[in-house]
Design an enzyme around this catalytic site. Structure first.
Site, PDB file in Angstrom:
ATOM      1  N   ASP A 163      28.838  -6.633  29.028  1.00 46.90           N
ATOM      2  CA  ASP A 163      29.557  -6.767  30.301  1.00 46.90           C
ATOM      3  C   ASP A 163      29.524  -8.157  30.959  1.00 46.90           C
ATOM      4  OD1 ASP A 163      29.269  -4.091  29.612  1.00 46.90           O
ATOM      5  OD2 ASP A 163      28.792  -3.419  31.622  1.00 46.90           O
ATOM      6  N   GLU A 393      16.015   0.601  29.267  1.00 43.36           N
ATOM      7  CA  GLU A 393      17.385   0.230  28.889  1.00 43.36           C
ATOM      8  C   GLU A 393      17.412  -1.131  28.187  1.00 43.36           C
ATOM      9  OE1 GLU A 393      19.948   0.133  32.299  1.00 43.36           O
ATOM     10  OE2 GLU A 393      21.771  -0.212  31.114  1.00 43.36           O
TER      11      GLU A 393
HETATM   12  C1  DGY Z   1      28.405   0.002  33.311  1.00 44.19           C
HETATM   13  O1  DGY Z   1      28.918   0.821  34.067  1.00 44.19           O
HETATM   14  O2  DGY Z   1      27.557  -0.825  33.659  1.00 44.19           O
HETATM   15  C2  DGY Z   1      28.790   0.020  31.897  1.00 44.19           C
HETATM   16  O3  DGY Z   1      28.183  -0.976  31.157  1.00 44.19           O
HETATM   17  C3  DGY Z   1      30.268  -0.070  31.767  1.00 44.19           C
HETATM   18  O4  DGY Z   1      30.737   0.990  31.100  1.00 44.19           O
END
Ligand code: DGY
Length: 421
Positions: A163, A393
């Site tokens: 992201d 995570e």
């Molecule tokens: C989030 O919501 O952070 C995810 O990485 C996007 O799907």
């Protein structure tokens, strides 16, 4: 010790199981995510093969008629995630987002097939899954590489899985921050905001969602209007590998025509990925498809052509040196961004932290080229992070601090894949 650890990983997956699909973490991500589920299916495959196939079945339940496998499938409502189904407005029978994500799925199916070869029940389940995988790969090529360049386009940072990677900083500058949809974040209420993307990132993420929704999620229009078009090296490498895995399965489950299509696509992808190599830097880079220039930010995705099997022997050697250079600066492998990069942030999501799933693919990749020492180091570090802190995570490459959400499904799944038999 090992037994406790295996039981803890099983318990994490079971706790996040919502009846056939697994949420990555219920407080942050309360739905089914595409690439998370691919890894989770392999994790389940170590102890409950039927449940592993359920994971893929339910992801494919969200597949669109045009072949897209969405990045999120909203099987059941939950109000603790933004952007939810109403923002996406995709009008699908099973509510979903309108973009996809790194296509690990066929590789996961192949992995399960290898683990069950010859078992009639597993073969029957794979035979049912296989056509959806073919349609998904066809979708990638026809809608995201309509001119046949060999590289597929990603239209949203969320599609890359990475992201807020510094690789997207420059391409995202073209994306306006105005949104039609008010940005009402939930993620930064449950995770320390210093570990999450910035407010400006979310403005742009949602601007892109608004833009695509306005096209009615029409693939050709999305490609034409998007202010963000990148050939992510990680996504392309993952698709290349998935194509090889699909090809292997096609001999058992497919038709000659399908096989011919896949066979034709693979060398073109391999050659195009090869052109993203930077010999001076010893790394593969993503490409900005609007300016048609390389994005010279070295990320962990740049090692994934090893996973794809399309790096040359010389490139594999150079990648080992590159990674050794990174590891002299941190305690644990593999930071998501080169630690020497000024944009590296060791605790902020995809700007520096370690992700078990990426580590697993990189280690498999190095091992495939015969680099067993570095593969062993990556695997040992990935396990050590969990030993120290649990199934977080992501992790800080300096001291291994667990970041983001705890009890994370894919971290538990990878731990099972790394557990010595
Ligand atoms: C989030 O919501 O952070 C995810 O990485 C996007 O799907």
């Amino acid at each position: 010790m090992t037994t406790d650890r295996i039981e803890a990983a099983h318990a994490t997956l079971r706790a996040n199981d919502r009846g056939g699909y697994t949420v990555p973490n219920p407080r942050i991500y309360p739905f089914q995510w595409n690439w998370d589920s691919a890894f989770v299916a392999m994790g389940f495959g170590t102890f409950d093969m039927s449940r592993a196939f359920d994971e893929i079945d339910l992801l494919l339940k969200g597949q669109w008629d045009n072949g897209l496998v969405p990045h999120i499938v909203f099987h059941a409502p939950a109000d603790n995630y933004f952007p939810g189904p109403a923002v996406w407005g995709t009008n699908q029978p099973t509510p979903s987002s309108g973009i996809t994500q790194s296509p690990v799925l066929a590789s996961a199916a192949r992995h399960l097939w290898e683990a069950t070869k010859g078992q009639p029940e597993a073969e029957a389940r794979l035979a049912r899954i296989y056509p959806g995988l073919v349609r998904y790969h066809d979708w990638w090529h026809t809608t995201r590489d309509p001119k046949g360049t060999g590289l597929v386009t990603t239209l949203h940072p969320w599609e890359t899985g990475g992201d807020n990677s510094p690789a997207w900083d420059q391409p995202l500058e073209r994306v306006p921050s105005e949104t039609v949809t008010p940005v009402v974040r939930r993620d930064d209420k449950v995770v320390d905001p210093s570990m999450r993307p910035l407010a400006i990132d979310y403005q742009r993420y949602i601007h892109l969602v608004d833009t695509y929704r306005a096209t009615g999620w029409d693939p050709a229009k999305m490609l034409a209007v998007s202010p963000f078009r990148v050939a992510d090296i990680g996504t392309n490498a993952i698709l290349h590998r998935a194509e090889l895995d699909l090809l292997a399965m096609s001999h058992r489950f497919g038709t000659p025509a399908e096989r011919a299509r896949i066979v034709e696509r693979i060398p073109a992808m391999g050659a195009a990925i090869g052109r993203q190599w930077d010999a001076a830097d010893g790394h593969f880079y993503s490409r900005d498809l609007i300016s048609d220039t390389p994005i010279k930010v070295a990320t962990s995705g740049g090692f994934l052509p090893l996973w794809a099997g399309c790096a040359s022997a010389a490139q594999a050697g150079a990648l080992e040196s590159t990674l050794m250079g990174w590891l002299r600066q941190v305690r644990y492998a593999v930071p998501s961004t080169n630690p020497a990069d000024p944009r590296y942030e060791p605790r902020r999501y995809w700007r520096g932290p370690i992700w078990s799933v990426v580590n697993w693919m990189i280690a498999e990749g190095f091992a495939g080229y015969g680099y067993t020492d570095i593969a062993g180091r990556i695997r040992a570090d990935t396990r050590a992070l969990v030993t120290k802190n649990g199934f977080w995570e992501y992790f800080d490459p300096r001291d291994g601090t667990g970041l983001g959400g705890p009890d994370f499904s894919w971290t538990a799944a990878i731990d099972l894949l790394l557990t010595p038999a």
